[in-house]
Scaffold this motif. Structure first.
Motif, PDB file in Angstrom:
ATOM      1  N   ASP A 139       1.837  -4.960 -10.044  1.00  0.00           N
ATOM      2  CA  ASP A 139       2.579  -5.556  -8.744  1.00  0.00           C
ATOM      3  C   ASP A 139       1.803  -6.691  -7.992  1.00  0.00           C
ATOM      4  N   ASP A 155       0.903 -10.094  -3.161  1.00  0.00           N
ATOM      5  CA  ASP A 155       1.782  -8.819  -3.494  1.00  0.00           C
ATOM      6  C   ASP A 155       3.359  -8.788  -3.226  1.00  0.00           C
ATOM      7  N   VAL A 157       4.835  -9.372  -0.820  1.00  0.00           N
ATOM      8  CA  VAL A 157       5.733  -9.023   0.485  1.00  0.00           C
ATOM      9  C   VAL A 157       4.867  -9.702   1.596  1.00  0.00           C
ATOM     10  N   PHE A 303       6.942   0.730   5.295  1.00  0.00           N
ATOM     11  CA  PHE A 303       6.075  -0.512   4.637  1.00  0.00           C
ATOM     12  C   PHE A 303       4.969  -0.882   5.564  1.00  0.00           C
ATOM     13  N   MET A 307       0.541  -0.689   4.937  1.00  0.00           N
ATOM     14  CA  MET A 307      -0.176  -1.697   4.409  1.00  0.00           C
ATOM     15  C   MET A 307      -1.737  -1.661   4.402  1.00  0.00           C
ATOM     16  N   LYS A 310      -2.482   0.474   1.600  1.00  0.00           N
ATOM     17  CA  LYS A 310      -2.419  -0.374   0.057  1.00  0.00           C
ATOM     18  C   LYS A 310      -3.714  -0.906   0.115  1.00  0.00           C
ATOM     19  N   ASP A 327       0.340   6.683  -3.423  1.00  0.00           N
ATOM     20  CA  ASP A 327       1.441   6.400  -2.441  1.00  0.00           C
ATOM     21  C   ASP A 327       2.079   7.675  -2.169  1.00  0.00           C
ATOM     22  N   CYS A 332       3.742   6.858   1.099  1.00  0.00           N
ATOM     23  CA  CYS A 332       4.250   5.581   1.353  1.00  0.00           C
ATOM     24  C   CYS A 332       5.005   5.211   0.327  1.00  0.00           C
ATOM     25  N   TRP A 338       8.071  -1.026  -3.477  1.00  0.00           N
ATOM     26  CA  TRP A 338       7.462  -2.249  -3.000  1.00  0.00           C
ATOM     27  C   TRP A 338       8.131  -3.651  -3.568  1.00  0.00           C
ATOM     28  N   ARG A 339       8.280  -3.329  -4.841  1.00  0.00           N
ATOM     29  CA  ARG A 339       8.940  -4.642  -5.612  1.00  0.00           C
ATOM     30  C   ARG A 339      10.366  -4.750  -5.221  1.00  0.00           C
ATOM     31  N   GLU A 341      11.413  -3.994  -2.166  1.00  0.00           N
ATOM     32  CA  GLU A 341      11.357  -4.946  -0.898  1.00  0.00           C
ATOM     33  C   GLU A 341      11.206  -6.302  -0.986  1.00  0.00           C
TER      34      GLU A 341
END
Length: 359
Positions: A139, A155, A157, A303, A307, A310, A327, A332, A338-339, A341
């Motif tokens: 990711d 990442d 995001v 999210f 972070m 993460k 997660d 989380c 995440w992808r 988002e």
């Protein structure tokens, strides 16, 4: 224990409920690591951490000797009171006379801007450019400056990691990479000691910037009545809850929720980490939840509050702690979430582009 020191480790496996934490032999530390994440928080190569609210292009890191490579970050609004990293630009050139070199922009949503043309790299694939290798594995979209051993991980995001060889002189928000965190805020060209805000302002690039003294107030008004609490909760999401509640949530996000005590992978990681650094990540989580606009990220997931966790999981990998699905115990978003988002809030032009990222 300082950020640069490493504990002795043996090869071992520890059960954490349904998952495993595999501790391999600690790899030799060869690179300084800088991270920018959340609202945004910058953890320098030498271990300082600060939060900054300006909105502009900033030099994250650059070659302080021959000016052959540069990493820039675009900080932009992600709510009325919040700023997030939106994209990262990487440049490398083969000589100081080559003013153009190879330039790419890593976009939110995992797109790559190369010479004003947007590209997508399928997961598991790579692309070679002059002086730079691009790849999309797991990711992370990664740019490696092959001649300089500089690595930039994005990442998709709001989080970036920059790695440079230990001792390589650098400039920028990430500091000078000299092993001494006490002088991080005096590493602008003139060597003048500055506050963290003044230091970051100095590394802004471009015009019409919103610097620290122009940034919206981040003061959080206290909630004094039940009616105020209910009104803020309806319009402000989880971040509108009392600070004590949010702080406890962040503590449990980093160490595992109490009702899942048997499945606390990150708690094992915390035990291997510097206490002061964990406290900084806790404060970063608190700010991210309280200040990031409730409607910016998908409200079904936390999210902004995840972070910090993460980043802690990324640090674990660098210490030889291979954890799977951290997660889950931290409550989380999953890697797929995440992808998705990144696709939702990112610069995706078509469903075909989105499917490349999902593949």
């Amino acid at each position: 224990q300082s950020r640069g020191e490493r504990k002795e480790a043996v090869v071992s496996t520890q059960s954490t409920g349904n998952n495993l934490v595999v501790q391999t032999a600690v790899p030799e530390k060869t690179h300084g690591t800088c991270r920018a994440f959340g609202d945004p928080h910058i953890s320098t190569f030498d271990g300082s951490m600060f939060t900054y609210k300006g909105r502009c292009w900033y030099v994250l890191a650059m070659d302080a000797v021959s000016y052959r490579w540069f990493v820039y970050g675009w900080f932009n609004a992600c709510g009325d009171k919040s700023t997030c990293l939106e994209s990262v630009s990487v440049m490398v050139r083969d000589s100081t006379d080559n003013t153009v070199g190879t330039q790419v922009q890593l976009l939110r949503g995992f797109g790559v801007n190369i010479a004003s043309t947007k590209h997508f790299i399928a997961r598991g694939e790579s692309k070679q450019l002059q002086g730079m290798d691009l790849s999309f594995h797991g990711d992370k979209l990664t740019a490696v400056l092959t001649d300089h051993q500089v690595v930039v991980e994005w990442d998709g995001v709001a989080c970036v990691t920059v790695k440079v060889p230990l001792g390589l002189p650098t400039y920028g928000l990430c500091g000078d990479n000299n092993g001494d965190s006490s002088n991080d805020f005096s590493t602008f060209y003139d060597g003048v000691e500055r506050s963290s805000d003044e230091f970051a302002d100095a590394w802004s690039v471009g015009q019409n910037c919103l610097l620290s003294y122009d940034a919206p107030s981040t003061e959080i008004q206290p909630i004094t009545t039940l009616a105020e609490l209910m009104a803020m909760s309806r319009g402000g999401g989880f971040g509108a809850m009392p600070e004590s509640f949010v702080r406890q949530f962040c503590q449990e996000t980093l160490t595992g929720f109490s009702n899942q005590a048997a499945d606390t992978q990150l708690e094992f990681v915390v035990e291997q980490s510097d206490t002061e650094h964990i406290s900084s990540l806790l404060e970063a989580c608190l700010l991210d939840i309280k200040l990031t606009g409730s409607q910016f990220f998908d409200t079904r997931f936390n999210f902004q509050g995840c972070m910090s966790a993460k980043m802690l999981a990324d640090e674990a990998e660098e210490k030889g702690l291979c954890i799977s699905r951290w997660d889950i115990s931290a409550r989380c978003p999953s890697p797929i979430a995440w992808r998705e988002e990144a696709i939702r809030i990112g610069c995706i032009w078509s469903e075909e582009d989105a499917n490349i990222v999902r593949s």
